[in-house]
Design a protein around this motif. Structure first.
Motif, mmCIF file in Angstrom:
data_model
loop_
_atom_site.group_PDB
_atom_site.id
_atom_site.type_symbol
_atom_site.label_atom_id
_atom_site.label_comp_id
_atom_site.label_asym_id
_atom_site.label_seq_id
_atom_site.Cartn_x
_atom_site.Cartn_y
_atom_site.Cartn_z
ATOM 1 N N GLY A 93 -0.525 2.706 -3.671
ATOM 2 C CA GLY A 93 -2.098 2.551 -3.031
ATOM 3 C C GLY A 93 -2.441 3.825 -3.383
ATOM 4 O O GLY A 93 -1.150 4.749 -3.203
ATOM 5 N N GLN A 141 -6.720 4.323 -0.162
ATOM 6 C CA GLN A 141 -6.200 3.563 0.447
ATOM 7 C C GLN A 141 -5.298 3.283 1.608
ATOM 8 O O GLN A 141 -5.124 3.218 2.398
ATOM 9 C CB GLN A 141 -5.977 2.964 -0.720
ATOM 10 C CG GLN A 141 -7.095 2.071 -1.573
ATOM 11 C CD GLN A 141 -5.978 1.997 -2.202
ATOM 12 O OE1 GLN A 141 -5.056 1.510 -3.525
ATOM 13 N NE2 GLN A 141 -7.346 0.912 -3.846
ATOM 14 N N LYS A 142 -4.363 4.794 1.768
ATOM 15 C CA LYS A 142 -3.436 4.533 2.419
ATOM 16 C C LYS A 142 -3.773 5.348 3.636
ATOM 17 O O LYS A 142 -3.437 5.420 4.466
ATOM 18 C CB LYS A 142 -2.308 5.993 2.010
ATOM 19 C CG LYS A 142 -1.162 5.624 0.407
ATOM 20 C CD LYS A 142 -0.037 6.124 -0.159
ATOM 21 C CE LYS A 142 0.356 5.835 -0.992
ATOM 22 N NZ LYS A 142 1.390 6.618 -1.574
ATOM 23 N N MET A 148 -5.675 -0.338 -6.573
ATOM 24 C CA MET A 148 -4.027 0.503 -6.802
ATOM 25 C C MET A 148 -3.432 1.015 -8.355
ATOM 26 O O MET A 148 -4.582 1.208 -8.656
ATOM 27 C CB MET A 148 -3.193 -0.118 -6.041
ATOM 28 C CG MET A 148 -4.137 -1.585 -4.731
ATOM 29 S SD MET A 148 -3.080 -2.580 -4.134
ATOM 30 C CE MET A 148 -1.992 -1.206 -3.482
ATOM 31 N N ILE A 204 0.945 -0.865 -0.031
ATOM 32 C CA ILE A 204 0.344 -0.099 -0.289
ATOM 33 C C ILE A 204 0.642 1.509 -0.020
ATOM 34 O O ILE A 204 0.766 2.093 -0.693
ATOM 35 C CB ILE A 204 -1.366 -0.048 1.565
ATOM 36 C CG1 ILE A 204 -1.678 -1.088 1.058
ATOM 37 C CG2 ILE A 204 -1.331 1.030 0.465
ATOM 38 C CD1 ILE A 204 -2.940 -1.687 2.418
ATOM 39 N N CYS A 221 -7.333 -3.616 -3.465
ATOM 40 C CA CYS A 221 -7.361 -3.209 -2.393
ATOM 41 C C CYS A 221 -8.014 -3.512 -1.466
ATOM 42 O O CYS A 221 -9.500 -3.057 -1.891
ATOM 43 C CB CYS A 221 -6.055 -2.323 -1.716
ATOM 44 S SG CYS A 221 -5.950 -1.818 -0.200
#
Length: 378
Positions: free
Chosen positions: A105, A109-110, A221, A101, A182
């Motif tokens: 990412g 997402q992070k 991602m 990530i 993800c």
């Protein structure tokens, strides 16, 4: 510029080494290791919660996302001590997912998944498939864009600690190109998960059937960083694998020497016989080589980018190859030196030999990495 990385240790590494050694020694005696083999998850939930509280999952997570902001350099001593005391938890799998990530990412997402991981949530990666190809781009799983999201198909293998994970990274081909997804692990139905029987009884590994699984567009991602992310995961996995095996090699030698110093035959301690002393010294030399290469790889790990700088890759592959050799030899000799008892399940030496065989099967064995090194160095 030299092709080879430097060797050294950071102050943070030394602090973590001391803390991790004490924690793992106290929390993971061999009696606990053997008891956990009989459980479903294979780890102690209370110990895992303590690992999260200690902040070890946040070590290599950027500060902007709730982490400590250090690097894989500082994760190595923790993994080494976990290997030394056979402390199993989702730490390895979670670190791989976190690094995926971090590298590939999206911002959302992070913010979501890295913050959870830094706070102690488990995660994992589903990248390997039947056939055992260690090239992470050599996959057959696919993802087809539909009105409701991406419909996945295929099967993943060797998904470590999937039952514990809250986040999972999955690879699949979209229009022929490998992409990463993800997603929350709780979106995966229980029937899609099957526990695998692997040679290392201490670890937990699962097969994951993707057929029929639909994931939202937001799970995709960064498509422009897939190659870079997979290369990073591959090196992180081998760095941590080398750390785990180096720690296990130290434990194997300690365990064997203790036996050689107590077991008597023909009225003498068996450790006094040259036929046993010399191979033990050979095992210790291999272990010292392994640890030196491990910490050289850890020290230079941040040098893997830009891509034309291969020092980190060279150091990491050398460390993995040597740790494979060191643990395999030490565990094999330990089994032999314990005589008939060494071939029983009650002898701990077989646990170390199983660890060496399984770790070699993941992300490349010694032969594989030596072939890669030949291409990089010669």
């Amino acid at each position: 510029m030299s092709q080879f990385g430097d060797i050294g240790v950071t102050e943070a590494q030394l602090d973590l080494l001391t803390a991790a050694e004490r924690f793992c020694r106290e929390q993971s005696p061999m009696s606990s290791v053997r008891a956990l083999i009989e459980t479903d998850l294979g780890y102690d939930a209370d110990v895992w919660a303590e690992i999260g509280a200690l902040g070890w999952l946040a070590i290599a997570v950027p500060e902007d996302f709730g982490g400590v902001g250090l690097s894989m350099t500082e994760v190595v001593p923790v993994m080494e001590q976990m290997g030394r005391y056979m402390l199993h938890s989702p730490f390895f799998a979670t670190t791989l997912a976190a690094q995926a990530i971090v590298m590939g990412g999206t911002q959302a997402q992070k913010e979501t998944h890295l913050a959870a991981i830094a706070g102690g949530a488990a995660a994992t990666v589903a990248l390997s498939e039947a056939g055992g190809n260690w090239d992470l781009t050599a996959i057959s799983s696919t993802a087809l864009m539909t009105d409701s999201g991406y419909r996945l198909s295929g099967e993943k293998t060797f998904v470590q600690d999937l039952e514990a994970a809250r986040t999972i990274i999955i690879s699949a081909k979209v229009d022929g190109a490998v992409q990463l997804f993800c997603l929350d692990a709780d979106t995966i139905p229980a029937k899609a998960i099957r526990r695998e029987r692997i040679i290392d009884d201490i670890k937990r590994s699962y097969a994951l059937t993707l057929d029929g699984l639909v994931v939202p567009d937001t799970a995709l991602m960064d498509g422009g960083k897939v190659t870079q992310t997979l290369e990073h995961i591959h090196l992180v996995a081998n760095l941590l694998g080398a750390a785990e095996m180096t720690g296990a090699a130290q434990a194997t030698i300690d365990y064997t020497v203790d036996y050689l110093k107590t077991r008597k035959q023909f009225g003498k301690l068996i450790g006094s016989f040259q036929a046993l002393k010399h191979p033990t010294v050979d095992a210790y030399i291999d272990y010292e080589k392994s640890r030196s290469l491990l910490y050289a790889a850890a020290f230079s790990f941040g040098d893997q980018w830009p891509q034309n700088d291969k020092r980190s890759e060279i150091a990491t592959r050398m460390a993995k190859a040597q740790s494979d050799k060191a643990l395999s030899y030490a565990a094999d000799r330990s089994i032999q030196f314990h005589g008939g008892f060494g071939f029983t399940y009650d002898c701990d030496a077989q646990l170390y030999r199983r660890r060496a065989i399984f770790n070699a099967s993941q992300y490349g064995d010694a032969h594989y990495h030596k072939k890669k090194l030949a291409q990089l160095i010669l």
